[in-house]
Structure formats: C-alpha cells, structure tokens
Motif scaffolding. Sequence first.
Motif, PDB file in Angstrom:
ATOM      1  N   LEU A 134      31.279 -10.950  13.632  1.00 31.87           N
ATOM      2  CA  LEU A 134      32.530 -11.059  12.937  1.00 31.87           C
ATOM      3  C   LEU A 134      33.026 -12.293  13.013  1.00 31.87           C
ATOM      4  N   ILE A 135      32.889 -13.241  14.273  1.00 35.83           N
ATOM      5  CA  ILE A 135      33.340 -14.329  14.553  1.00 35.83           C
ATOM      6  C   ILE A 135      32.951 -15.442  14.118  1.00 35.83           C
ATOM      7  N   LYS A 136      33.227 -15.911  12.797  1.00 33.20           N
ATOM      8  CA  LYS A 136      32.440 -17.091  12.444  1.00 33.20           C
ATOM      9  C   LYS A 136      33.409 -18.443  12.108  1.00 33.20           C
ATOM     10  N   ASN A 137      32.961 -19.638  12.371  1.00 28.99           N
ATOM     11  CA  ASN A 137      33.902 -20.721  11.945  1.00 28.99           C
ATOM     12  C   ASN A 137      33.735 -21.067  10.729  1.00 28.99           C
ATOM     13  N   LYS A 138      34.417 -22.198  10.178  1.00 32.14           N
ATOM     14  CA  LYS A 138      34.669 -22.437   8.858  1.00 32.14           C
ATOM     15  C   LYS A 138      33.405 -22.657   8.032  1.00 32.14           C
ATOM     16  N   SER A 139      32.412 -23.001   8.644  1.00 30.19           N
ATOM     17  CA  SER A 139      31.249 -23.184   7.904  1.00 30.19           C
ATOM     18  C   SER A 139      30.478 -21.973   7.907  1.00 30.19           C
ATOM     19  N   GLY A 140      30.991 -20.788   8.420  1.00 30.04           N
ATOM     20  CA  GLY A 140      30.047 -19.651   8.539  1.00 30.04           C
ATOM     21  C   GLY A 140      29.237 -19.552   9.488  1.00 30.04           C
ATOM     22  N   SER A 141      29.160 -20.239  10.402  1.00 32.05           N
ATOM     23  CA  SER A 141      28.237 -20.442  11.645  1.00 32.05           C
ATOM     24  C   SER A 141      28.886 -19.707  12.840  1.00 32.05           C
ATOM     25  N   PHE A 142      28.456 -19.547  13.812  1.00 37.98           N
ATOM     26  CA  PHE A 142      28.896 -19.246  15.182  1.00 37.98           C
ATOM     27  C   PHE A 142      29.562 -20.346  15.724  1.00 37.98           C
ATOM     28  N   PHE A 143      30.568 -20.196  16.820  1.00 39.12           N
ATOM     29  CA  PHE A 143      31.385 -21.256  17.396  1.00 39.12           C
ATOM     30  C   PHE A 143      30.366 -21.871  18.522  1.00 39.12           C
ATOM     31  N   LYS A 144      30.403 -22.958  18.649  1.00 41.34           N
ATOM     32  CA  LYS A 144      29.635 -23.544  19.973  1.00 41.34           C
ATOM     33  C   LYS A 144      30.652 -24.004  20.978  1.00 41.34           C
ATOM     34  N   VAL A 145      31.956 -23.892  20.524  1.00 39.54           N
ATOM     35  CA  VAL A 145      32.758 -24.560  21.684  1.00 39.54           C
ATOM     36  C   VAL A 145      34.051 -23.605  21.921  1.00 39.54           C
ATOM     37  N   PHE A 146      34.388 -23.450  23.199  1.00 37.10           N
ATOM     38  CA  PHE A 146      34.966 -22.289  23.400  1.00 37.10           C
ATOM     39  C   PHE A 146      36.513 -22.228  22.572  1.00 37.10           C
ATOM     40  N   THR A 147      37.131 -23.398  23.094  1.00 39.68           N
ATOM     41  CA  THR A 147      38.300 -23.336  22.720  1.00 39.68           C
ATOM     42  C   THR A 147      38.837 -22.641  21.180  1.00 39.68           C
ATOM     43  N   PHE A 262      55.272 -11.725  34.953  1.00 39.85           N
ATOM     44  CA  PHE A 262      54.124 -12.728  35.238  1.00 39.85           C
ATOM     45  C   PHE A 262      54.344 -13.815  34.382  1.00 39.85           C
ATOM     46  N   SER A 263      53.954 -15.209  34.974  1.00 40.61           N
ATOM     47  CA  SER A 263      53.981 -16.337  33.970  1.00 40.61           C
ATOM     48  C   SER A 263      53.021 -16.088  32.706  1.00 40.61           C
ATOM     49  N   GLU A 264      53.423 -16.551  31.627  1.00 40.57           N
ATOM     50  CA  GLU A 264      52.443 -16.799  30.508  1.00 40.57           C
ATOM     51  C   GLU A 264      51.223 -17.636  30.706  1.00 40.57           C
ATOM     52  N   LYS A 265      51.319 -18.578  31.722  1.00 40.98           N
ATOM     53  CA  LYS A 265      50.252 -19.246  31.924  1.00 40.98           C
ATOM     54  C   LYS A 265      49.245 -18.480  32.883  1.00 40.98           C
ATOM     55  N   THR A 266      49.565 -17.750  33.597  1.00 48.58           N
ATOM     56  CA  THR A 266      48.641 -17.038  34.573  1.00 48.58           C
ATOM     57  C   THR A 266      47.970 -15.969  33.670  1.00 48.58           C
ATOM     58  N   ILE A 267      48.914 -15.265  32.658  1.00 51.18           N
ATOM     59  CA  ILE A 267      48.353 -14.255  31.897  1.00 51.18           C
ATOM     60  C   ILE A 267      47.166 -14.855  30.991  1.00 51.18           C
ATOM     61  N   SER A 268      47.520 -15.867  30.392  1.00 53.73           N
ATOM     62  CA  SER A 268      46.595 -16.501  29.427  1.00 53.73           C
ATOM     63  C   SER A 268      45.427 -16.836  29.800  1.00 53.73           C
ATOM     64  N   LYS A 269      45.696 -17.340  31.283  1.00 52.87           N
ATOM     65  CA  LYS A 269      44.315 -18.078  31.956  1.00 52.87           C
ATOM     66  C   LYS A 269      43.404 -16.853  32.168  1.00 52.87           C
ATOM     67  N   PHE A 270      43.885 -15.790  32.670  1.00 51.57           N
ATOM     68  CA  PHE A 270      43.202 -14.653  32.904  1.00 51.57           C
ATOM     69  C   PHE A 270      42.398 -14.059  31.813  1.00 51.57           C
ATOM     70  N   LEU A 271      43.114 -13.963  30.584  1.00 53.42           N
ATOM     71  CA  LEU A 271      42.532 -13.698  29.391  1.00 53.42           C
ATOM     72  C   LEU A 271      41.383 -14.565  28.926  1.00 53.42           C
ATOM     73  N   ALA A 272      41.629 -15.722  29.083  1.00 56.94           N
ATOM     74  CA  ALA A 272      40.776 -16.767  28.557  1.00 56.94           C
ATOM     75  C   ALA A 272      39.615 -16.540  29.378  1.00 56.94           C
ATOM     76  N   GLU A 273      39.514 -15.959  30.461  1.00 53.37           N
ATOM     77  CA  GLU A 273      38.159 -15.568  31.088  1.00 53.37           C
ATOM     78  C   GLU A 273      37.482 -14.462  30.610  1.00 53.37           C
ATOM     79  N   ILE A 274      38.129 -13.430  30.405  1.00 55.23           N
ATOM     80  CA  ILE A 274      37.720 -12.591  29.639  1.00 55.23           C
ATOM     81  C   ILE A 274      37.214 -12.900  28.223  1.00 55.23           C
ATOM     82  N   GLY A 275      37.905 -14.106  27.771  1.00 52.42           N
ATOM     83  CA  GLY A 275      37.304 -14.793  26.249  1.00 52.42           C
ATOM     84  C   GLY A 275      36.039 -15.657  26.848  1.00 52.42           C
ATOM     85  N   TRP A 276      35.746 -16.081  28.002  1.00 50.18           N
ATOM     86  CA  TRP A 276      34.721 -16.591  28.316  1.00 50.18           C
ATOM     87  C   TRP A 276      33.587 -15.705  28.207  1.00 50.18           C
ATOM     88  N   ARG A 277      33.803 -14.529  28.751  1.00 47.22           N
ATOM     89  CA  ARG A 277      32.636 -13.605  28.800  1.00 47.22           C
ATOM     90  C   ARG A 277      32.215 -13.118  27.212  1.00 47.22           C
TER      91      ARG A 277
END
Length: 471
Positions: A134-147, A262-277
């Motif tokens: 489901l996750i596609k970039n603007k050119s219809g391909s998969f993302f190669k950069v995490f952010t 909890f600070s927004e920073k710590t929550i989003s950092k943790f969820l971003a690691e789930i995102g790296w997975r």
Amino acid sequence: MSNSIIYWFRQDLRLEDNPALLHAAQSGKSVIPIFIFDPDERSIGMAASWWRKQSLSKLDASLKKIGASLSFYEGRPLEVLENLTRFYSADEIVWNRQYDGYCISRDKEIKQIFSDKGIQCSSFNASLLFEPWLIKNKSGSFFKVFTPFWRHCLSEYAPESPFPRPTEVRGHPDKDPFQIQLPKALLSDDADLTSDEWTPGEAGAYQQFEKFIEEGLAIYAEFRDFPDRPATSRLSPYLRWGEIGPRQIWSKIQFVKSHESFSEKTISKFLAEIGWREFSYNLIFHVPEMVTQNLQPSFNDFPWEENEKALQQWKDGNTGYPLVDAGMRELNRTGYMHNRVRMITASFLIKHLMIDWRAGEKYFWDRLLDACPANNITGWQWVAGSGADAAPFFRIFNPIIQGEKFDPKGAYTKRFIPELAHFEQKYLFSPWKAKSDSVKLDFQEGEYPDPIVEHEYARNRALDAFQQIRR
Ligand SMILES: Cc1cc2nc3c(=O)[nH]c(=O)nc-3n(C[C@H](O)[C@H](O)[C@H](O)COP(=O)(O)OP(=O)(O)OC[C@H]3O[C@@H](n4cnc5c(N)ncnc54)[C@H](O)[C@@H]3O)c2cc1C
C-alpha cells in the motif's frame, strides 16, 4: 460436508490481535491449530530456537485453556497441509502473512494448489501496521528513505485497532498420525543464555511492555543510546515471534499518551523505531534479493578482506576495543545486544576489519534471540552503507569515542568484560594507552587483548577502499 479449518501458526505466536485465529474461531468449524518446522525456511540459531520453543509451549498451554491445542509437524508445508486437509477433510486453511521472499513464494504456491482443489486459503496481517504494497511514493514506487516513508504512512493511513482475543476455539476431537513431539523438532534446551532475564510468550510480552511504559518510555528519547540505561523496550524478540504485534503497541501508546504526561518527543521517537521495523519489512518485501545482495550494486565491487582469524576475534569479543568486545560478549552470553552497540560492533567488522557484512549478519542471525528476517538484513546493510537510507560508508564509528560518550561510567563495558572491572575510567576504552603511559594495570581475571588493528590505520584503509567503489 467439511466442518474443519486449519490454522497455521508461523510468526504470530499469540492469541490476542490475531486475525487469522479469530477468523478460524468464529468460523463455527473445528479448528486444527498447527505449527510446521519447515526445513526450507532459513534455519534459526540456538538462542532464537530456545525462545521459539518456550513460546510454542506457552502458546499450546493458552490454547488448551480455550478449547484447542497446538500440533507440531516437520516437513515441507505443502505436503503437511495436504496430509492434514485429507485426514480432517478440512475445506479452509488460514494464516497470518510473512513478508520475506521465500515465505511469499511458498505461500503463493500453497494458495494456488489448494484453491484448485476447492480448499480456500486466506491470509491476514498480524505483524505490520501497514501492508507494504500500500505504501508508495509519488512515482508509484516503494520508499527508499525512512523519513518520507514514515511521514507518508502516518498521514495516509491510520493503524487498525487490535483484534480481540477469541474466548473459545473449538478443537477437533481426532488426532492425526503425522504429529511430532515438540522437543524432537528443535535444538537443545541448553542454549548458553542468561535466560532468567527473559520470559518468552504472550504474557511475558505484555509484562515487558508494561515495565517499559513504567520505567523506560519517559527517558526513551534521551537515553535510548546508552546501553547501561534501562531506556529501551527490549520488545524485539517478542515482536520477532509475534507474541505482541505492532497494532497492540500502537494502540496502547495512544492510550498512554492521552492519559499520562509523557513528552511528545519521547512518544514519537519510540513509535518511529516501530516505524523502522515497518520500513525494514517494506524493503525486504519490495527487494527480496537484499537478504543476500547489496541493495546498492556499487558495493558489489567492494574489496572485502578474507580474514578468518579477525572474524573469530570479533565473534569472541577479543578485538581489544572494550565497547566492541562488551557488545559481542553480551550477544554471546545473553542473545541480545543494545542497538547502539549493534551499530558499533557491526561498523567495526565492516569498516575496521573490512569483512563483508554478510559474515556479520550470519553471526547475529545465529546468536540473536530477536534474529529477524527483515531487521537484521536492513540493520547490517544500513551500517555497511549498502542499504536504503544507510549511514554513509565514510562515517566510521570510533569505538573509543563511542564508549566514552555512550557508556560514560563504563558500567556496561565492565559488566561484560570482567578483566576490566577495576580498570581506571580514563583508560577504559583504550587500555593499551595505559600500558604506554606506564600506568600500573589492574587487570582482573586474566589479560585483556591488545587491539587487533590500529584505529587510524583501519579508518584510512576503509576510506581508501570506499574511494575505489566510488570511482
Ligand atoms: C547490525 C544490526 C542488526 C540488527 N538486527 C536486528 C534483528 O535481528 N532483529 C531486530 O528486531 N532488530 C535488529 N536490529 C535493530 C535494533 O538494534 C533492535 O531492534 C533493538 O536493539 C531491539 O531492542 P529494543 O526492543 O529494546 O528496541 P527499542 O528501541 O525499544 O525499539 C522498539 C522496537 O522497534 C524496532 N526497532 C528498533 N530499532 C530498530 C531498527 N534500527 N531497525 C528496525 N527496527 C527497529 C524493534 O522491533 C524494537 O523491538 C539490528 C540493528 C543493527 C544495527
């Protein structure tokens, strides 16, 4: 008319948030929950094997409480399933999806063969927040950069809520003759691990998650890079074996966020690691060859060194660089290694010793409790610089500075290197300097080795090699 359904457990060893199991339980049919030891799937190492065995026993006990039990088989899944559908006259097979190349083609073949026979195979998602196709970039391909990948996921899709745990699973009264005993199919119990640190299984996963929310989440963003701080979740083996799923993590964290401060920073950092997975699974789904090949082909010409002796010293934690050795000894002793130290040990193998990342990936795979088909490959390719959104090859970790920065009191390093337990802090990460400064050494429990390679020399050699593939 058939009234039985086969549910094939794989990397989803839990009852809660398990859509395939829920589907089977709600089908009104007798459910045959099975686990197959597939000889063609990449074989797992001693630590992971120990984990899986504990987890399967617990899963079986949990299933028994709600009316069914887990049966074990060894062999090619297609043949096992053919025998079972025949024996039980089952007309449906269900499972939760896996995303590596081997499993995808195996499952596709099984689906095709059974659907030709009128037996329905249905698969579900239990291990990712977002399906990779489901996750596609603007050119219809998969993302190669995490952010941009993660930003896109969060802006376009909302993770689903976890599925409820079935209260009853109607087991089948018959017992087929193809089953094996659990211990026969597995490696020994004698994995040399400090296993008292871990409680494999679904209940253990929830306990670990609760503990993290109470003790680690608040300091996650600030201290997740410090191996001696209890700041990270240590959920990786549970996620690897599906004893907890990312939807459950996501949903609990949203709840905690709205009820506690909890600070927004710590929550989003943790969820971003789930995102790296998620990102890792996304990559191996789209580029299945990357499990053995460089994602960036320029690395195919990299002049890797064959150096068995150095490889063994690295594996044993005898490189003479204390933080590297502490990490490898942590891995050998416990089956786990802190993320920052994984990066440092991997970088040392690849850049200081110029040994191919695949040799390190294999060793981690054999030793880690959480050895993951996606995260291990992408982690190694990230460090090598050959992967997606990777650390550039020319960024070479200095193991001395990394030690001083991330283990400032030396507590982590000393825990795993008893020879240095009483060593003066000033020299802890470069003990050879103490010798040259004629400091009276206080080694404990035997000698600690001299560095197997000199840092500046190794750094320059790696940079020169990198220049060769950039030309
Ligand atoms: C060379 C190398 C090899 C690795 N091999 C594995 C592996 O085999 N299995 C594995 O699960 N992780 C691997 N990682 C990623 C990471 O080191 C571990 O997931 C993390 O250390 C597990 O500890 P934790 O659960 O306390 O992490 P936390 O920081 O609490 O993170 C929560 C979860 O997010 C995921 N996560 C965290 N960091 C990463 C990351 N960098 N990439 C992908 N997912 C991440 C994991 O599922 C982790 O359990 C590797 C990293 C490197 C650099």
